[in-house]
Design a protein around this motif. Structure first.
Motif, short mmCIF file in Angstrom:
data_model
loop_
_atom_site.label_atom_id
_atom_site.label_comp_id
_atom_site.label_asym_id
_atom_site.label_seq_id
_atom_site.Cartn_x
_atom_site.Cartn_y
_atom_site.Cartn_z
N PHE A 11 0.86 -1.18 0.00
CA PHE A 11 0.00 0.00 0.00
C PHE A 11 0.89 1.23 0.00
O PHE A 11 1.82 1.32 0.80
CB PHE A 11 -0.91 -0.01 1.23
CG PHE A 11 -1.85 -1.18 1.23
CD1 PHE A 11 -3.12 -1.07 0.70
CD2 PHE A 11 -1.45 -2.41 1.74
CE1 PHE A 11 -3.98 -2.15 0.68
CE2 PHE A 11 -2.30 -3.50 1.72
CZ PHE A 11 -3.57 -3.37 1.19
N VAL A 12 0.61 2.16 -0.90
CA VAL A 12 1.50 3.31 -1.10
C VAL A 12 0.66 4.57 -1.30
O VAL A 12 -0.43 4.51 -1.89
CB VAL A 12 2.44 3.04 -2.32
CG1 VAL A 12 1.67 2.89 -3.60
CG2 VAL A 12 3.50 4.08 -2.45
N GLN A 43 -7.55 2.37 -5.56
CA GLN A 43 -7.63 3.34 -4.47
C GLN A 43 -8.30 2.68 -3.28
O GLN A 43 -9.33 2.02 -3.43
CB GLN A 43 -8.45 4.56 -4.88
CG GLN A 43 -7.77 5.53 -5.80
CD GLN A 43 -6.68 6.32 -5.12
OE1 GLN A 43 -5.56 6.23 -5.56
NE2 GLN A 43 -6.96 7.09 -4.10
N VAL A 44 -7.74 2.83 -2.10
CA VAL A 44 -8.32 2.31 -0.86
C VAL A 44 -8.20 3.38 0.22
O VAL A 44 -7.44 4.34 0.08
CB VAL A 44 -7.63 1.01 -0.40
CG1 VAL A 44 -7.79 -0.10 -1.42
CG2 VAL A 44 -6.16 1.24 -0.08
N GLU A 69 -4.81 5.60 0.02
CA GLU A 69 -3.63 4.89 -0.46
C GLU A 69 -3.99 4.14 -1.74
O GLU A 69 -5.15 4.01 -2.08
CB GLU A 69 -3.13 3.86 0.56
CG GLU A 69 -2.60 4.44 1.85
CD GLU A 69 -2.05 3.36 2.75
OE1 GLU A 69 -0.85 3.41 3.03
OE2 GLU A 69 -2.81 2.47 3.17
N CYS A 70 -2.97 3.64 -2.40
CA CYS A 70 -3.16 2.73 -3.53
C CYS A 70 -2.68 1.35 -3.11
O CYS A 70 -1.59 1.21 -2.56
CB CYS A 70 -2.37 3.20 -4.75
SG CYS A 70 -3.00 4.71 -5.47
N ARG A 71 -3.51 0.36 -3.36
CA ARG A 71 -3.11 -1.04 -3.17
C ARG A 71 -2.45 -1.45 -4.48
O ARG A 71 -3.11 -1.52 -5.52
CB ARG A 71 -4.32 -1.91 -2.87
CG ARG A 71 -4.00 -3.39 -2.81
CD ARG A 71 -5.26 -4.23 -2.76
NE ARG A 71 -4.96 -5.62 -3.06
CZ ARG A 71 -5.05 -6.61 -2.18
NH1 ARG A 71 -5.45 -6.36 -0.95
NH2 ARG A 71 -4.76 -7.84 -2.55
N LEU A 72 -1.16 -1.68 -4.44
CA LEU A 72 -0.39 -2.08 -5.62
C LEU A 72 -0.13 -3.57 -5.51
O LEU A 72 0.34 -4.06 -4.47
CB LEU A 72 0.94 -1.32 -5.67
CG LEU A 72 1.92 -1.72 -6.76
CD1 LEU A 72 1.34 -1.43 -8.15
CD2 LEU A 72 3.24 -0.99 -6.57
#
Length: 110
Positions: A11-12, A43-44, A69-72
Protein backbone atom coordinates in the motif's frame (compact mmCIF):
# COMPACT_ATOMS: atom_id res chain seq x y z
CA UNK A 1 8.34 -18.01 -15.41
CA UNK A 2 10.18 -20.73 -13.60
CA UNK A 3 9.75 -21.91 -10.04
CA UNK A 4 6.93 -20.84 -7.78
CA UNK A 5 4.88 -17.69 -8.31
CA UNK A 6 3.72 -15.27 -5.63
CA UNK A 7 1.27 -12.38 -5.38
CA UNK A 8 2.93 -9.34 -3.81
CA UNK A 9 0.77 -6.56 -2.35
CA UNK A 10 1.79 -3.24 -0.83
CA UNK A 11 0.00 0.00 0.00
CA UNK A 12 1.50 3.31 -1.10
CA UNK A 13 0.40 6.97 -1.08
CA UNK A 14 -1.01 7.88 -4.52
CA UNK A 15 1.70 10.49 -5.14
CA UNK A 16 4.39 7.77 -4.79
CA UNK A 17 2.68 5.11 -6.91
CA UNK A 18 4.36 5.96 -10.23
CA UNK A 19 7.88 6.06 -8.78
CA UNK A 20 7.44 2.71 -7.01
CA UNK A 21 5.81 1.07 -10.06
CA UNK A 22 8.61 2.37 -12.32
CA UNK A 23 11.27 0.99 -9.96
CA UNK A 24 9.56 -2.42 -10.01
CA UNK A 25 9.32 -2.34 -13.82
CA UNK A 26 13.07 -1.74 -14.04
CA UNK A 27 13.76 -5.06 -12.32
CA UNK A 28 11.23 -6.87 -14.58
CA UNK A 29 9.07 -8.21 -11.77
CA UNK A 30 7.21 -10.76 -13.87
CA UNK A 31 6.42 -12.27 -17.20
CA UNK A 32 2.98 -13.65 -18.02
CA UNK A 33 3.11 -15.30 -21.43
CA UNK A 34 3.82 -12.53 -23.94
CA UNK A 35 3.43 -9.78 -21.33
CA UNK A 36 5.87 -8.34 -18.80
CA UNK A 37 5.65 -6.07 -15.73
CA UNK A 38 1.92 -6.64 -15.23
CA UNK A 39 0.58 -4.93 -12.10
CA UNK A 40 -2.68 -3.49 -10.81
CA UNK A 41 -3.62 -0.83 -8.31
CA UNK A 42 -6.79 0.33 -6.62
CA UNK A 43 -7.63 3.34 -4.47
CA UNK A 44 -8.32 2.31 -0.86
CA UNK A 45 -8.79 4.02 2.48
CA UNK A 46 -6.47 2.78 5.21
CA UNK A 47 -6.12 3.52 8.90
CA UNK A 48 -3.39 2.97 11.47
CA UNK A 49 -2.46 4.05 14.97
CA UNK A 50 1.07 5.45 15.12
CA UNK A 51 2.77 4.57 18.39
CA UNK A 52 4.62 7.30 20.28
CA UNK A 53 8.05 6.23 18.99
CA UNK A 54 6.92 6.09 15.34
CA UNK A 55 8.13 8.51 12.66
CA UNK A 56 5.21 8.27 10.21
CA UNK A 57 5.38 9.60 6.67
CA UNK A 58 1.68 10.48 7.06
CA UNK A 59 -0.02 11.29 10.35
CA UNK A 60 1.08 12.14 13.85
CA UNK A 61 2.71 9.83 16.41
CA UNK A 62 0.25 8.76 19.08
CA UNK A 63 -2.80 9.41 16.90
CA UNK A 64 -4.97 7.46 14.46
CA UNK A 65 -4.49 8.23 10.77
CA UNK A 66 -7.04 7.65 8.02
CA UNK A 67 -5.53 8.18 4.58
CA UNK A 68 -6.07 7.48 0.91
CA UNK A 69 -3.63 4.89 -0.46
CA UNK A 70 -3.16 2.73 -3.53
CA UNK A 71 -3.11 -1.04 -3.17
CA UNK A 72 -0.39 -2.08 -5.62
CA UNK A 73 -0.26 -5.78 -6.52
CA UNK A 74 1.59 -7.98 -8.95
CA UNK A 75 2.62 -11.57 -9.56
CA UNK A 76 6.27 -12.27 -9.01
CA UNK A 77 8.41 -15.25 -9.92
CA UNK A 78 10.31 -16.73 -6.98
CA UNK A 79 13.62 -15.78 -8.59
CA UNK A 80 12.62 -12.06 -8.52
CA UNK A 81 10.90 -12.04 -5.12
CA UNK A 82 13.88 -10.91 -3.01
CA UNK A 83 14.71 -8.12 -5.43
CA UNK A 84 11.06 -7.02 -5.58
CA UNK A 85 10.82 -6.81 -1.77
CA UNK A 86 14.15 -4.94 -1.58
CA UNK A 87 12.92 -2.47 -4.23
CA UNK A 88 9.69 -1.82 -2.33
CA UNK A 89 11.60 -1.21 0.91
CA UNK A 90 14.12 1.05 -0.83
CA UNK A 91 11.62 3.16 -2.80
CA UNK A 92 8.64 3.22 -0.42
CA UNK A 93 8.20 6.43 1.60
CA UNK A 94 6.90 4.66 4.75
CA UNK A 95 9.07 3.81 7.72
CA UNK A 96 7.52 0.31 7.75
CA UNK A 97 5.81 -0.52 4.42
CA UNK A 98 3.29 -3.32 4.52
CA UNK A 99 4.37 -6.08 2.13
CA UNK A 100 2.05 -9.08 1.80
CA UNK A 101 3.29 -12.14 -0.09
CA UNK A 102 0.92 -14.97 -1.07
CA UNK A 103 1.97 -18.21 -2.80
CA UNK A 104 -0.09 -18.86 -5.95
CA UNK A 105 -1.29 -22.09 -7.47
CA UNK A 106 -0.50 -22.79 -11.11
CA UNK A 107 -3.89 -22.52 -12.88
CA UNK A 108 -2.62 -24.83 -15.64
CA UNK A 109 -2.09 -27.60 -13.06
CA UNK A 110 -5.73 -27.57 -11.94
Amino acid sequence: MSGRTFKVVTFVPPEHLDALADALRKIRINRLGNYQNCMSWTQVTSSWDSLGEAHPFLGTPGKRSIESECRLEFQCDESRLGEAVATIRERHPYEEPEIDIYPLLDPDAL
